[in-house]
Design an enzyme around this catalytic site. Structure first.
Site, PDB file in Angstrom:
ATOM      1  N   HIS A 328       0.877  -1.033   0.280  1.00  0.00           N
ATOM      2  CA  HIS A 328       0.363  -0.112   0.246  1.00  0.00           C
ATOM      3  C   HIS A 328       0.823   1.238   0.333  1.00  0.00           C
ATOM      4  O   HIS A 328       1.868   1.888   0.742  1.00  0.00           O
ATOM      5  CB  HIS A 328      -0.719  -0.178   1.518  1.00  0.00           C
ATOM      6  CG  HIS A 328      -2.178   0.921   1.430  1.00  0.00           C
ATOM      7  ND1 HIS A 328      -2.033   2.219   1.321  1.00  0.00           N
ATOM      8  CD2 HIS A 328      -3.724   0.752   0.338  1.00  0.00           C
ATOM      9  CE1 HIS A 328      -2.956   2.864   1.201  1.00  0.00           C
ATOM     10  NE2 HIS A 328      -3.569   1.762   1.139  1.00  0.00           N
ATOM     11  N   ARG A 348      -5.925  10.793  -0.212  1.00  0.00           N
ATOM     12  CA  ARG A 348      -5.756  10.873  -2.285  1.00  0.00           C
ATOM     13  C   ARG A 348      -6.763  10.987  -2.895  1.00  0.00           C
ATOM     14  O   ARG A 348      -7.342  12.057  -3.442  1.00  0.00           O
ATOM     15  CB  ARG A 348      -4.723  10.315  -2.686  1.00  0.00           C
ATOM     16  CG  ARG A 348      -3.788   9.800  -2.087  1.00  0.00           C
ATOM     17  CD  ARG A 348      -2.338   8.859  -2.604  1.00  0.00           C
ATOM     18  NE  ARG A 348      -2.841   7.669  -2.222  1.00  0.00           N
ATOM     19  CZ  ARG A 348      -2.572   6.157  -2.351  1.00  0.00           C
ATOM     20  NH1 ARG A 348      -2.092   6.562  -3.617  1.00  0.00           N
ATOM     21  NH2 ARG A 348      -2.901   5.236  -1.242  1.00  0.00           N
TER      22      ARG A 348
END
Lengths: 557, 262
Positions: A328, A348
């Site tokens: 990740h 994000r």
């Protein structure tokens, strides 16, 4: 002293981020994006990804995938002996009898149990830790399904899944997945899962890395926890689902007809091995982050040690896509107490920038996870990472932008889980950015199955992270939570049907384990390793040196 | 994996080992269930116990503060007050006494979810002990998630399922509230029931989702998906790269130009 809760060491670096923030916000407002890489550029970038390091892997010498090169940490366990000597197990003494045995206690296992029970089966769940102790509980970001017909469809979901997985995914599995996803989401809604919704009931949705439509649904930033709590609660209401906790399966048991007919369970507290006989078996044991592939930290649960992969492989089920592991992109680098922890991709997706030590953007925040991770690693190798006082390096995730973009309080309300964790450490992430680096997150591959969750062993079904095929070489955010629902349901249904219609009475056997041991010997593997490992070992080396008797193979220590 | 096997594993320094180096911090004394150990400053209670030589079977779960496996009570020297924490979250302090509560035998009501309606009486019926709450607030003080547990219980007593759901949403069901409850309520099971009633019976349904399910069931997407399943890699790559991107900043009213595959 400290600056925004970080040690003073970080002050000049955080100042840089603050300096460039207004201009970056302006670009966000105008909808100006950092350009995505082309497929060719992505391929180039992946050279920086840990999966592509040849010295990190080796060939397996035994089993159906002999010659397949995967991470040492996996091969170590595949080239290990069983915890038991098959000849010492008395299979005629059956301790538990059931129609469907579900191995695992997370999302896929629980959902499979619910549907198997609804299909008329008696269900026994055997799980290593507590019911619900699983990576599902920790999934934060969301769950993908095409639900908004005016802009999305299973067609686009299919393309996104394939593109994320480098077009190597199993097309049948992907097609079933995208088609059944909306129904699976509705099934959760019916059970009372609290999705984030607009007042009129419309589901909130957003982007994830590699999605072309906002298809990610969520329950604040606790999506997995909310889903796990609800399905576990429902399982507890069902009289025909029994749960055995702290009792992992250490081998599958077959019968004389070659069907899967149960498992050998290990009560970790009393150290007894117990025989569970079943008419069909579902393996849903989850992932493997606790193997710390290539020494990476992990976001995974304590019990994520690849148990299902090991016992399934010994029973003859081939592996798929085990050569790729998902890192990740955004794991915490600092503060130390929470190193390795997952920071959801939703930051994000909602518009928080990734910036380097100069406060500059260098990547689009929504590249597929493997590409995004590789890009971070490259930036740090190029000397543009942010150092920490403990000698590590990372990049900034500029969370305070979200309060400006979406209104004061956005970080605190939409990311309350994360906000609280940082707050406990004295950092307000609506004012200060987070320092991140890739962290071991997901087992992309696993036991090979088809869209019906069937394996090559009749009566043996698999679902969830333990499988390989759906995600190809790289999973997209939000497809793991949907994976466990879609395929948990299919596995549950099919196992119940198998138990009722195809299972045959027959003598139980662990012959496959004996044969596996023989194969290890013939391949010249001399080892005292045993697998599945069940739990990671974080005992310090100093203590270990004084523990003269705990290394006896097969004990729980 | 046995200790021996691990030693043989080769010379690479792992991040885990590097972390250990970092942990060559000053040692401080802590008392695990009354027994004294010296552990590095800055460790979480969980890592401190592992440092001391404990290997968890119970009392350890996600190691990320969301699963509720590692509820812990502790007391500091010279302080009568019993405090609570998650072992994976709280860092060690000198001379603290710590004890984990990995399981608590709380009462959970069995029910047929399909038969429940959106009435507070459903909760009253299943958990009559709800009204044994004396509003002492011990539950709130015991919550490692800082949930206003007592307020959520009060909301339930008043029949406000929505408020109880909202207040308890971050509950990790560790059971520490229950362990401290004077009225012997299993608050977290009550909240779970309330949230499910709220989610399935009170919150508006997603109509667009029902429409999509209907369209899928009618086979509306079968042809386009079969087309994709048959497509060669280069064709797929082309379709993939030509996908129209919904902008990040787009609102709910955004619509794509190409509607062929919707």
């Amino acid at each position: 002293m400290s600056y925004l809760g970080y040690p003073d060491f970080f002050k000049p670096y955080i100042k840089k981020v603050e300096e460039t923030r207004p201009a970056r916000l302006e670009k966000r407002r105008r909808g100006e994006e950092f350009p995505f890489m082309s497929l060719k550029e992505r391929q180039e970038m992946l050279k920086y990804h840990p999966d592509y390091k040849e010295e990190g892997r080796r060939e397996i010498k035994v089993g159906p995938n002999k010659g397949y090169r995967i991470a040492h940490e996996f091969v170590d366990l595949l080239e290990a002996k069983s915890r038991i000597d098959p000849d010492e197990v008395d299979l005629s003494r059956v301790d538990y009898e059931t129609d469907v045995l579900v191995i695992g206690g997370g999302g896929a296992a629980t959902i499979a149990a619910l549907v198997a029970e609804e299909s008329g089966a008696q269900v026994l769940m055997a799980t290593k830790l507590r019911h619900g102790d699983a990576n599902t509980m920790m999934a934060e970001g969301g769950i993908q399904a095409a639900t908004k017909r005016e802009k999305d469809s299973p067609y686009y979901h299919y393309l996104d899944v394939m593109g994320g997985g480098h077009f190597k995914n199993d097309p049948d599995i992907v097609a079933t997945f995208v088609k059944r996803a909306p129904d699976a989401l509705q099934w959760l809604e019916n059970l009372g899962v609290l999705f984030s919704k607009f007042p009129d009931g419309r589901l909130e949705s957003m982007h994830g890395g590699g999605t072309c439509r906002k298809r990610m649904h969520y329950c604040a930033d606790l999506s997995g926890m909310e889903i796990m709590r609800v399905v576990r609660d429902e399982a507890r209401n069902r009289p025909n689902i029994k749960v055995l906790e702290f009792s992992p399966a250490v081998e599958l048991i077959l019968n004389e007809h070659g069907q899967c007919a149960g498992a050998l369970l290990y009560n970790m507290e009393t150290e007894e091995y117990l025989v569970a006989r079943a008419k069909a078996v579902i393996v849903a044991t989850g992932g493997a982050g606790r193997l710390h592939v290539q020494g990476f930290m992990t976001t995974n649960h304590y019990g994520a040690t690849a148990d299902g992969v090991i016992i399934g492989y010994r029973a003859g089920v081939p592996l798929s896509f085990m050569h790729t592991v998902q890192y990740h992109p955004t794991g915490v680098v600092f503060p130390e107490q929470i190193e390795g922890w997952l920071i959801t991709e939703r930051f994000r997706a909602e518009g928080a920038d990734i910036v380097n030590v100069y406060g500059e953007k260098f990547v689009n925040e929504r590249e597929p996870r493997d590409v995004e991770s590789a890009r971070f690693i490259k930036e740090c190798l190029d000397g543009k990472g942010v150092p920490t006082p403990t000698g590590k390096v990372g990049v900034w995730l500029d969370s305070p932008m979200l309060d400006v973009l979406h209104g004061e309080g956005r970080v605190r309300t939409a990311f309350m889980g994360k906000w609280k964790v940082y707050d406990r450490l004295g950092i307000d992430i609506s004012r200060a950015p987070m320092l991140v680096y890739p962290t071991l997150h997901y087992q992309n591959g696993g036991l090979t199955d088809n869209a019906e969750c069937e394996t090559v062993v009749p009566g043996l079904y698999v679902a969830g992270e333990v499988t390989g095929g759906l995600h190809g070489e790289n999973r997209l955010m939000g497809n793991s939570l949907m994976d466990i629902v879609v395929f948990g349901r299919i596995a549950g249904k099919n196992a119940a049907v198998f138990a009722r219609e195809k299972a045959r009475e027959g003598k139980l056997t662990l012959k496959h384990v004996k044969e596996y041991h023989k194969e290890l010997k013939e391949a010249g593997i001399k080892t005292d390793r045993v697998a599945p490992m069940l739990l990671p070992d974080y005992t310090s080396p100093e203590v270990k040196e004084r523990q003269l008797t705990v290394s006896r193979p097969g004990t729980s220590r | 994996m046995s200790a021996k096997a691990k030693k043989k594993k080769g010379p690479t320094t792992t991040k885990v080992q590097e972390e250990r180096k970092v942990l060559e911090a000053p040692l401080i004394p802590v008392y695990v269930m009354g027994k004294r150990y010296e552990v590095p400053e800055g460790l979480t209670l969980m890592k401190a116990m592992e440092y001391a030589g404990y290997r968890f079977i119970r009392g350890c779960g996600c190691r990320g503060g969301t699963c509720g496996a590692c509820g812990t009570v502790y007391r500091k020297p010279g302080d009568y007050k019993l405090q609570v924490a998650l072992a994976c979250q709280k860092t060690v302090e000198p001379d603290m006494y710590i004890t984990q509560i990995p399981f608590f035998p709380a009462n959970r009501a069995q029910y047929e979810f399909a038969e429940l309606i959106s009435a507070p009486e459903e909760v009253f019926k299943l958990y009559p002990e709800l009204f044994r709450c004396v509003a002492c607030n011990a539950c709130t003080k015991a919550c490692p998630q800082k949930i206003e547990v007592m307020d959520a219980i009060s909301a339930l007593k008043q029949g406000n399922i929505a408020e109880a759901s909202r207040l308890s949403f971050e509950c990790i069901q560790c059971g520490l509230c229950t362990s401290r409850c004077f009225g012997e309520l299993a608050q977290y099971h009550m909240f779970q029931l309330a949230r499910r009633i709220y989610g399935a019976r009170i919150v508006s349904r997603a109509e667009h989702l029902a429409e999509m399910v209907k369209a899928v069931n009618e086979g509306k997407y079968d042809d386009s998906l079969n087309e994709l399943k048959r497509a060669k890699k280069d064709k797929l790559e082309k379709l993939y790269q030509e996908r129209e991107e919904e902008p990040v900043t787009a609102g709910e009213d955004w619509k794509p130009r190409d509607t062929t595959y919707l």
